[in-house]
Design a protein around this motif. Structure first.
Motif, PDB file in Angstrom:
ATOM      1  N   ASP A 118     -57.116  22.118 -73.432  1.00  0.00           N
ATOM      2  CA  ASP A 118     -57.081  23.180 -72.547  1.00  0.00           C
ATOM      3  C   ASP A 118     -55.641  23.458 -72.371  1.00  0.00           C
ATOM      4  OD1 ASP A 118     -57.401  24.485 -70.089  1.00  0.00           O
ATOM      5  OD2 ASP A 118     -58.793  22.929 -69.591  1.00  0.00           O
ATOM      6  N   GLY A 119     -54.651  24.587 -73.074  1.00  0.00           N
ATOM      7  CA  GLY A 119     -53.249  24.812 -73.249  1.00  0.00           C
ATOM      8  C   GLY A 119     -52.605  25.520 -72.108  1.00  0.00           C
ATOM      9  N   ILE A 120     -53.333  26.280 -71.274  1.00  0.00           N
ATOM     10  CA  ILE A 120     -52.743  27.002 -70.150  1.00  0.00           C
ATOM     11  C   ILE A 120     -52.150  26.028 -69.139  1.00  0.00           C
ATOM     12  CG2 ILE A 120     -53.156  28.616 -68.254  1.00  0.00           C
ATOM     13  CD1 ILE A 120     -53.278  29.899 -70.992  1.00  0.00           C
ATOM     14  N   ALA A 121     -52.839  24.965 -68.859  1.00  0.00           N
ATOM     15  CA  ALA A 121     -52.333  23.967 -67.907  1.00  0.00           C
ATOM     16  C   ALA A 121     -51.036  23.356 -68.427  1.00  0.00           C
ATOM     17  CB  ALA A 121     -53.388  22.886 -67.672  1.00  0.00           C
ATOM     18  N   THR A 122     -50.974  23.083 -69.728  1.00  0.00           N
ATOM     19  CA  THR A 122     -49.743  22.549 -70.321  1.00  0.00           C
ATOM     20  C   THR A 122     -48.604  23.541 -70.165  1.00  0.00           C
ATOM     21  OG1 THR A 122     -50.998  21.255 -71.945  1.00  0.00           O
ATOM     22  CG2 THR A 122     -48.686  21.722 -72.469  1.00  0.00           C
ATOM     23  N   LEU A 123     -48.900  24.820 -70.352  1.00  0.00           N
ATOM     24  CA  LEU A 123     -47.897  25.866 -70.203  1.00  0.00           C
ATOM     25  C   LEU A 123     -47.381  25.935 -68.763  1.00  0.00           C
ATOM     26  CD1 LEU A 123     -46.288  28.306 -71.146  1.00  0.00           C
ATOM     27  CD2 LEU A 123     -48.350  29.702 -70.887  1.00  0.00           C
ATOM     28  N   LEU A 124     -48.292  25.863 -67.802  1.00  0.00           N
ATOM     29  CA  LEU A 124     -47.901  25.913 -66.393  1.00  0.00           C
ATOM     30  C   LEU A 124     -47.017  24.715 -66.040  1.00  0.00           C
ATOM     31  CD1 LEU A 124     -51.317  26.998 -64.809  1.00  0.00           C
ATOM     32  CD2 LEU A 124     -49.274  28.416 -65.073  1.00  0.00           C
ATOM     33  N   ALA A 133     -45.211  22.941 -68.099  1.00  0.00           N
ATOM     34  CA  ALA A 133     -43.946  23.076 -68.819  1.00  0.00           C
ATOM     35  C   ALA A 133     -43.017  24.050 -68.097  1.00  0.00           C
ATOM     36  CB  ALA A 133     -44.203  23.541 -70.249  1.00  0.00           C
ATOM     37  N   THR A 134     -43.582  25.142 -67.597  1.00  0.00           N
ATOM     38  CA  THR A 134     -42.787  26.138 -66.870  1.00  0.00           C
ATOM     39  C   THR A 134     -42.211  25.530 -65.594  1.00  0.00           C
ATOM     40  OG1 THR A 134     -44.198  27.905 -67.735  1.00  0.00           O
ATOM     41  CG2 THR A 134     -42.820  28.430 -65.843  1.00  0.00           C
ATOM     42  N   ALA A 135     -43.003  24.730 -64.896  1.00  0.00           N
ATOM     43  CA  ALA A 135     -42.524  24.069 -63.679  1.00  0.00           C
ATOM     44  C   ALA A 135     -41.386  23.106 -64.002  1.00  0.00           C
ATOM     45  CB  ALA A 135     -43.679  23.328 -63.008  1.00  0.00           C
ATOM     46  N   LEU A 136     -41.517  22.372 -65.104  1.00  0.00           N
ATOM     47  CA  LEU A 136     -40.457  21.463 -65.526  1.00  0.00           C
ATOM     48  C   LEU A 136     -39.181  22.219 -65.882  1.00  0.00           C
ATOM     49  CD1 LEU A 136     -42.485  18.985 -67.781  1.00  0.00           C
ATOM     50  CD2 LEU A 136     -41.280  18.399 -65.674  1.00  0.00           C
ATOM     51  N   LEU A 137     -39.357  23.347 -66.568  1.00  0.00           N
ATOM     52  CA  LEU A 137     -38.209  24.174 -66.951  1.00  0.00           C
ATOM     53  C   LEU A 137     -37.459  24.658 -65.714  1.00  0.00           C
ATOM     54  CD1 LEU A 137     -36.581  25.669 -69.141  1.00  0.00           C
ATOM     55  CD2 LEU A 137     -38.269  27.510 -69.007  1.00  0.00           C
ATOM     56  N   SER A 179     -42.082  30.449 -85.980  1.00  0.00           N
ATOM     57  CA  SER A 179     -42.623  29.640 -84.890  1.00  0.00           C
ATOM     58  C   SER A 179     -41.865  28.335 -84.709  1.00  0.00           C
ATOM     59  CB  SER A 179     -44.102  29.316 -85.145  1.00  0.00           C
ATOM     60  OG  SER A 179     -44.238  28.423 -86.240  1.00  0.00           O
ATOM     61  N   VAL A 180     -41.941  27.829 -83.484  1.00  0.00           N
ATOM     62  CA  VAL A 180     -41.481  26.481 -83.152  1.00  0.00           C
ATOM     63  C   VAL A 180     -42.738  25.679 -82.819  1.00  0.00           C
ATOM     64  CG1 VAL A 180     -40.201  25.063 -81.499  1.00  0.00           C
ATOM     65  CG2 VAL A 180     -39.246  27.244 -82.296  1.00  0.00           C
ATOM     66  N   VAL A 181     -42.886  24.516 -83.403  1.00  0.00           N
ATOM     67  CA  VAL A 181     -44.088  23.704 -83.215  1.00  0.00           C
ATOM     68  C   VAL A 181     -43.783  22.536 -82.282  1.00  0.00           C
ATOM     69  CG1 VAL A 181     -45.881  22.344 -84.357  1.00  0.00           C
ATOM     70  CG2 VAL A 181     -44.852  24.303 -85.544  1.00  0.00           C
ATOM     71  N   VAL A 182     -44.633  22.371 -81.259  1.00  0.00           N
ATOM     72  CA  VAL A 182     -44.493  21.249 -80.332  1.00  0.00           C
ATOM     73  C   VAL A 182     -45.797  20.455 -80.287  1.00  0.00           C
ATOM     74  CG1 VAL A 182     -42.805  22.470 -78.908  1.00  0.00           C
ATOM     75  CG2 VAL A 182     -45.223  22.615 -78.328  1.00  0.00           C
ATOM     76  N   SER A 183     -45.724  19.231 -79.812  1.00  0.00           N
ATOM     77  CA  SER A 183     -46.907  18.396 -79.704  1.00  0.00           C
ATOM     78  C   SER A 183     -47.850  18.944 -78.657  1.00  0.00           C
ATOM     79  CB  SER A 183     -46.519  16.955 -79.321  1.00  0.00           C
ATOM     80  OG  SER A 183     -45.626  16.418 -80.249  1.00  0.00           O
ATOM     81  N   ARG A 184     -49.127  18.962 -78.960  1.00  0.00           N
ATOM     82  CA  ARG A 184     -50.108  19.435 -77.990  1.00  0.00           C
ATOM     83  C   ARG A 184     -50.134  18.517 -76.766  1.00  0.00           C
ATOM     84  NH1 ARG A 184     -54.879  18.347 -82.206  1.00  0.00           N
ATOM     85  NH2 ARG A 184     -53.056  18.326 -83.554  1.00  0.00           N
ATOM     86  N   LYS A 185     -50.507  19.085 -75.630  1.00  0.00           N
ATOM     87  CA  LYS A 185     -50.624  18.326 -74.367  1.00  0.00           C
ATOM     88  C   LYS A 185     -49.323  17.621 -73.993  1.00  0.00           C
ATOM     89  CE  LYS A 185     -55.553  17.340 -75.145  1.00  0.00           C
ATOM     90  NZ  LYS A 185     -56.604  16.303 -75.169  1.00  0.00           N
ATOM     91  N   HIS A 186     -48.168  18.253 -74.294  1.00  0.00           N
ATOM     92  CA  HIS A 186     -46.888  17.610 -74.040  1.00  0.00           C
ATOM     93  C   HIS A 186     -45.973  18.599 -73.292  1.00  0.00           C
ATOM     94  CE1 HIS A 186     -43.423  15.081 -74.482  1.00  0.00           C
ATOM     95  NE2 HIS A 186     -44.048  14.238 -75.296  1.00  0.00           N
ATOM     96  N   PRO A 187     -46.133  18.720 -71.953  1.00  0.00           N
ATOM     97  CA  PRO A 187     -45.369  19.705 -71.185  1.00  0.00           C
ATOM     98  C   PRO A 187     -43.860  19.581 -71.331  1.00  0.00           C
ATOM     99  CG  PRO A 187     -47.161  18.811 -69.858  1.00  0.00           C
ATOM    100  CD  PRO A 187     -47.106  17.993 -71.113  1.00  0.00           C
ATOM    101  N   GLN A 188     -43.325  18.345 -71.364  1.00  0.00           N
ATOM    102  CA  GLN A 188     -41.875  18.181 -71.451  1.00  0.00           C
ATOM    103  C   GLN A 188     -41.324  18.721 -72.770  1.00  0.00           C
ATOM    104  OE1 GLN A 188     -39.361  17.087 -69.143  1.00  0.00           O
ATOM    105  NE2 GLN A 188     -38.356  18.165 -70.811  1.00  0.00           N
ATOM    106  N   GLU A 189     -42.021  18.457 -73.859  1.00  0.00           N
ATOM    107  CA  GLU A 189     -41.577  18.961 -75.166  1.00  0.00           C
ATOM    108  C   GLU A 189     -41.650  20.479 -75.205  1.00  0.00           C
ATOM    109  OE1 GLU A 189     -42.739  18.387 -79.881  1.00  0.00           O
ATOM    110  OE2 GLU A 189     -43.268  16.790 -78.452  1.00  0.00           O
TER     111      GLU A 189
END
Length: 264
Positions: free
Chosen positions: A129-135, A137-141, A239-249
């Motif tokens: 489920d990728g939206i949660a990872t995006l949210l 990641a944005t908070a970490l940024l 594209s830039v590829v990152v590990s799935r389910k990895h907000p910090q990356e």
């Protein structure tokens, strides 16, 4: 009806009794080409209907989810795939998954996009489920690099929308998160063209149509490392590829893309 691709197993079972009717219709109209879509449900009806050689298109959940329910479900999928004369898949990743259930080859028919609609010149001033990872990641940024003026735009509508909005509020990013809801193709093309970077951190995807749309607009994308997305982009070029389910990356990739306009 509920007996379609999203129906329950009981509904689908009743649907299979339509095979004789399908056989009669085909005998009456004598079509030049028959293409059944979805390997289970419609594909099984076609298999039972004793049709002349026909095409079968696999869609996704019929390959990824259905055969894992039980041995009976697996046998039903194998039966459907083996009865069809020709098999079609919209991605290599899905064809590879389906090849566990048949020895027949798949023709790959990837999705495309209208390049007149999805193009880099949609708006003035932007040529290039990728939206949660995006949210998360944005908070970490925002926490690690508060100077970055990030604005997050999320399109689409689904059953988890309220859950995602609550998460955005919990993470303290509700003021920089814009929920676009469902948007039509024309608006989607404009949205992609206006973005500095598209982020598609899906955890499961048979083929990355959204990534193709973004690239058609010359918008770079950050994607998760799943076959369906990697097949749809050129890593290191579009594209830039990152590990799935990895907000910090993901947060780090977002920061690097923000800092490097030439790379974008």
């Amino acid at each position: 009806s509920g007996a379609g691709v999203r129906g329950s197993d009981a509904q689908k079972l009743r649907y299979l009794f339509q095979a004789r009717k399908v056989h009669e219709i085909v005998n009456e109209i004598k079509p030049d080409v028959i293409n059944a879509h979805y390997a289970t449900s419609y594909g099984t009806v076609a298999a039972l209907a004793n049709l002349p050689p026909y095409y079968l298109s696999v869609w996704g959940s019929d390959i990824y989810d259905f055969p894992k329910k039980s041995i009976l479900h697996r046998m039903m999928l194998q039966f459907s795939l083996n009865k069809a004369a020709y098999l079609l898949s919209t991605s290599k990743a899905m064809a590879k998954e389906a090849s566990q259930y048949t020895r027949k080859p798949f023709a790959i028919t990837p999705f495309g996009v209208d390049c007149e609609l999805f193009s880099p010149d949609k708006t003035p001033g932007k040529k290039y489920d990728g939206i949660a990872t995006l949210l998360r990641a944005t908070a970490l940024l925002k926490k690690q690099h508060p100077e970055v003026p990030v604005q997050l735009r999320i399109a689409g509508k689904g059953p988890q929308e309220n859950e995602y909005k609550a998460l955005a509020k919990e993470l303290g990013i509700e003021n920089i998160t814009n929920w676009l809801g469902f948007i039509p193709q024309e608006q989607a093309a404009l949205a992609w063209a206006c973005m500095d970077c598209g982020i598609i951190p899906s955890e499961s995807e048979s083929f990355g149509v959204s990534a193709v749309e973004a690239q058609a607009c010359c918008t770079p994308v950050i994607i998760s490392d799943i076959p369906g997305l990697m097949e749809a982009t050129v890593s290191g070029k579009t594209s830039v590829v990152v590990s799935r389910k990895h907000p910090q990356e993901l947060a780090q990739a977002m920061y690097e893309m923000y800092m490097d306009a030439d790379r974008r």
